[in-house]
Write an enzyme that holds these catalytic residues in place. Structure first.
Site, PDB file in Angstrom:
ATOM      1  CD  GLU A  78      -2.937  -1.171   2.313  1.00 47.07           C
ATOM      2  OE1 GLU A  78      -2.754  -0.398   3.267  1.00 47.07           O
ATOM      3  OE2 GLU A  78      -3.844  -2.013   2.285  1.00 47.07           O
ATOM      4  CG  HIS A  80      -8.579   6.066   2.258  1.00 48.68           C
ATOM      5  ND1 HIS A  80      -8.607   5.860   0.898  1.00 48.68           N
ATOM      6  CD2 HIS A  80      -8.004   4.960   2.793  1.00 48.68           C
ATOM      7  CE1 HIS A  80      -8.070   4.679   0.632  1.00 48.68           C
ATOM      8  NE2 HIS A  80      -7.698   4.107   1.763  1.00 48.68           N
ATOM      9  NE  ARG A 124      -4.221   5.536   3.606  1.00 42.19           N
ATOM     10  CZ  ARG A 124      -4.672   4.649   4.430  1.00 42.19           C
ATOM     11  NH1 ARG A 124      -5.106   5.034   5.602  1.00 42.19           N
ATOM     12  NH2 ARG A 124      -4.711   3.401   4.107  1.00 42.19           N
ATOM     13  CG  HIS A 164      -9.439   6.307   6.335  1.00 43.88           C
ATOM     14  ND1 HIS A 164     -10.428   5.374   6.113  1.00 43.88           N
ATOM     15  CD2 HIS A 164      -8.285   5.599   6.493  1.00 43.88           C
ATOM     16  CE1 HIS A 164      -9.898   4.151   6.125  1.00 43.88           C
ATOM     17  NE2 HIS A 164      -8.596   4.272   6.378  1.00 43.88           N
ATOM     18  NE  ARG A 188      -4.208   4.883  10.163  1.00 45.46           N
ATOM     19  CZ  ARG A 188      -4.610   4.039   9.220  1.00 45.46           C
ATOM     20  NH1 ARG A 188      -3.889   2.960   8.930  1.00 45.46           N
ATOM     21  NH2 ARG A 188      -5.712   4.260   8.535  1.00 45.46           N
TER      22      ARG A 188
HETATM   23  C1  SIN Z   1      -7.393   0.709   3.000  1.00 42.20           C
HETATM   24  O1  SIN Z   1      -7.743  -0.443   2.751  1.00 42.20           O
HETATM   25  O2  SIN Z   1      -7.020   1.491   2.154  1.00 42.20           O
HETATM   26  C2  SIN Z   1      -7.435   1.171   4.425  1.00 42.20           C
HETATM   27  C3  SIN Z   1      -6.273   0.660   5.143  1.00 42.20           C
HETATM   28  C4  SIN Z   1      -5.895   1.580   6.252  1.00 42.20           C
HETATM   29  O3  SIN Z   1      -6.590   2.550   6.535  1.00 42.20           O
HETATM   30  O4  SIN Z   1      -4.831   1.372   6.833  1.00 42.20           O
END
Ligand code: SIN
Length: 537
Positions: free
Chosen positions: A127, A243, A289, A350, A385
């Protein structure tokens, strides 16, 4: 403006009383993990305001980050977390969480969590902000659902853990500077004073303070607001994480499109089809993010279009459907085929990065009160985060709170005396006659407009004035229902967030001020501590 110390009246001479060695507030990953860390010879009462399955944790899609591959190293996960945190992480906390993550993931497997596998090993994805594949997931994109299923089943089977769902925690009880329990409201019993030797707060975040959020309706910041009223220190309330990719289709209730979609190779495009992240950051779509959300915001302004698009059409359609069955199903409901169509998305609130200050074990500044998970500011996330670091924080801090609270509880005598506390509110202030839904909607819309991804002094001052005005006539009242208490908590949280955003005159992590667009390390490489609650009525 002084705020009453307690949301609801009670009189300990007439109230219902309950006793527990350890009271846990919240049934997300941190709360359940804490309850399961308390040894069986101590009693645990776990309360949650909705069904036990309703928490942010249950809706988590992406997964849990942990160093599990021979190609990865603890140092890499530590560095990625520190970089995302933009200077405000506590390295010692980061190192501890990163080192304990694999053990906690193993514990989840022992409790029955079925993570997705690849060639017999845990499947790992990437991610934003992660230099390596290190995120375990379950049921494709329903990680939270699966792990909470296993954890809740384990907690239900534990004989020393009693679960009270549908039980709203109005406030923490304090006596002589110690937390000694909580005032809760439970159908059938009404107001109950729960006296506990130690209390663990794991009541989650407050995304509902924004109209556009990935959070379920339960995320109204009750735990943060209760801790504040009880006198615990809060910090960094300006850092609300947005997010980048929330489905933007009328009627979709702002459904999250997991960051793992970009982790598997999806592109972000503007209305004209341009991949704008290539010009923004060398990591492109996989930048942290805060960077991606702010870039999307600028792109929407530049193109005068209310959203951007996720494009998965170049990816293997079989992989896409298998890996993201939930996202595929929801998008199909809106006539979108994610293997072909561009998916309209925009950022949404988020995750609350700030919260109740805790030390390395999870102790708050209020003796007798511990806290874990999104309700806290532990030093793990800094100013932003790293994706998939929240479930792991809930596990590591939940476990240490459970152990620490148990050790402390063991040293205290078995019996409590119900102290003569009361919180009488003058009769005339009990009058309702207020449209709670209207104020709640106005607040949530204001937070998007004036305390959103991009902030400035003028908008923050307007927000402070509006919220201050609403607080004057909402906080002094006494409600007898959950929507009223939640509104009071949301207003309390909003005021703290706006104050903190006005204080931090720089841009860092999730907090971007167009009037102070650069980080200012000389003045602001530090936390913003919320001022103590004003004297109670
Ligand atoms: C996501 O699946 O993008 C959320 C994961 C997260 O907030 O750490």
């Amino acid at each position: 403006m002084p705020q009453p110390r307690y949301l609801i009246s009670f009189d300990s001479r007439t109230a219902v009383h309950r006793f527990a060695d350890v009271l846990v507030i919240g049934a997300g990953i941190a709360g359940i993990r804490a309850a399961l860390a308390v040894p069986e010879n101590l009693s645990v009462l776990l309360v949650t305001k909705d069904r036990v399955t309703e928490s942010n944790s249950s809706y988590a899609q992406g997964g849990i980050a942990g160093v599990l591959s021979p190609e990865d190293r603890f140092e890499n996960h530590v560095e990625d977390t520190l970089i995302a945190g933009a200077g405000l992480c506590d390295r010692e906390v980061v190192e501890r969480v990163v080192h304990e993550a694999p053990g906690e993931i193993e514990q989840l497997v022992k409790w029955g969590t079925q993570f997705d596998l690849e060639n017999g090993h845990l499947a790992l994805t990437r991610e934003g902000g992660h230099s390596h594949r290190r995120i375990v997931h379950a049921l494709g994109d329903a990680t939270g659902h699966e792990l909470m299923r296993a954890m809740i089943a384990t907690a239900r089977a534990a004989r020393h853990v009693t679960i009270w769902d549908d039980t709203f925690t109005a406030d923490l009880l304090t006596q002589d500077g110690q937390c000694v329990g909580a005032v809760v409201w439970r159908p059938g019993l009404g107001t109950v004073l729960v006296w506990a030797k130690q209390v663990i707060l794991a009541a989650g975040g407050c995304g509902i303070v924004y109209r556009e959020t990935t959070n379920p309706p339960v995320a109204t910041g009750d735990g943060i607001a209760a801790a504040y009223r009880a006198g615990a220190e809060l910090r960094d309330m300006e850092f609300m994480q947005f997010h980048p990719t929330v489905l933007y289709v009328a009627g979709s209730a702002r459904y999250l499109i997991s960051e793992a979609v970009r982790g598997e190779g999806a592109y972000l495009r503007d209305i004209h089809g341009q991949r704008f992240m290539l010009d923004e950051d060398p990591r492109a779509e996989l930048a942290p993010r805060d960077i991606v959300s702010q870039a999307i915001f600028r792109t929407m302004e530049r193109t005068q279009h209310p959203n951007v698009y996720l494009d998965l059409s170049h990816l293997d359609p079989v992989m896409v459907r298998t890996r993201f069955p939930g996202i595929n199903r929801v998008c199909r409901g809106f006539g979108l085929d994610i293997t072909k169509d561009r998916v309209p998305v925009r950022p949404g609130a988020h995750y609350m990065v700030g919260g109740v200050t805790v030390d390395k074990e999870g102790r708050t500044t209020l003796p007798g009160l511990w806290a874990a998970g999104e309700v806290t500011s532990s030093g793990l996330h800094g100013a932003n985060r790293l994706a998939s670091n929240s479930l792991v924080e809930g596990l590591v801090f939940g476990a240490s709170c459970g152990r620490g609270a148990a050790d402390a509880a063991r040293k205290l005598p078995d019996r409590f005396t119900a102290l003569p506390l009361s919180n009488r509110v003058p009769e005339e202030e009990r009058v309702n006659g207020l449209d709670v839904v209207d104020v709640t909607n106005a607040l949530r819309a204001l937070m998007v407009r004036k305390m959103g991804i991009v902030r400035d002094r003028h908008r923050l001052e307007e927000a402070a004035a509006d919220v201050g005005f609403w607080c004057r006539y909402v906080l002094a009242r006494e409600f007898d229902n959950r929507p009223g208490w939640e509104l009071q908590n949301l207003l309390t949280i909003a005021r703290l967030m706006i104050d903190a955003a006005r204080t931090r005159t720089e841009s860092r992590g999730t907090h971007f001020r167009s009037d102070y667009p650069q980080p200012d390390d000389a003045h602001w490489l530090r936390h913003v501590v919320s001022p103590a609650r004003e004297a109670s009525a």
